[in-house]
Scaffold this active site. Sequence first.
Site: not given
Ligand code: DOR
Ligand code: ZN
Length: 351
Positions: A13, A15-16, A99, A136, A174, A247
Amino acid sequence: MDRVTLTRPDDWHVHLRDGASLASVVGHSAAWSGRILAMPNLKPPVTTVAMAQAYHARIRAALPEGASCTPLLSLYLTEETSVEEVWAAHQAGWVVAFKYYPMGATTHSEAGVRHLARCQPVLQAMAECGLPLQVHGEVTDPGVDVFAREARFIERELAPLLERLPELRVVFEHITTAEAVAFVRQAGAGVGATITPQHLLYNRNALFQGGIRPHYYCLPVLKKERHRQVLLEAVAEGHPRFFLGTDSAPHGRSTKEAACGCAGIYSAPLALPLYAEAFESVQALAKLEGFASHYGADFYRVPRNKDQITLVRHPWTVPDSYPYGDSVVVPLRAGERMEWQIESDTISQGS
Ligand code: DOR
Ligand code: ZN
């Protein structure tokens, strides 16, 4: 113990982002992960296999020269997602999940799902082809206390969903609470959960230590110490349905240090040392490998990585920030000391 060698981990998990931001961060994950499962909450969200194909190509192009890391993707579930898209995703191979973002729950969730019941045929198709649903797990009802949103989600959405569709494979993402740990424990082999480094290392006091601390703000938000202890117990025991998902969620500094700051903690450059610290705090370093490198691969039904990575006890100071497109991103622990470090030059050869 001053050295820990383990099978190369995967990050299930992360975020790129995209564009210049993607280029800034992807190497931090690729440096220690065999596979990186990139989240689809871009703008616009990655809702189709065609969009995923293009994003996958951009991620591969952004990987540093010689990186052996494999990007995987998950598709953003909407009420318009079709059954055909599920089968196309299944065929693609590198799309390993969908997702589910409840609409309005977090960053870029405006296109998310309002009524999960409307997705029933799509969820049924996912159950048939074995494609997991990543959730989520927070209700968005503004009447629910922000710290109780995960627990309410289990009662109102997750438990009923699995009653309707017991064969659906689910990754509860998470997780942050004792209730989530208990739910995953009592569920069958088709239900797993990811746990972030911040939820193992910090409780909600970290958000208010001497003032408001935006770089500790993520969603789901940090919880009470009691919950953190239960998360630690689950991983210290080596329970095979709890696995690594950082995450890691970068945001430019000015969007975090703001009157209404974004949710997301950037941990990619130091996530594995952070996990090592958390496991060591409960005398469970021996269980790190299962959590980081075995159980996620087993859950996603892919082979475990063949090569290894070594962590050494070698104190270092985390940079105050890292470049992030035309901005900078402040990592977790910025300017602070870390105990563990990846001994990158000992990485052995292998597939
Ligand atoms: O803290 C978070 N940031 N929770 C999420 O579910 C998304 C993520 C984001 O994409 O910044
Ligand atoms: Zn996330």
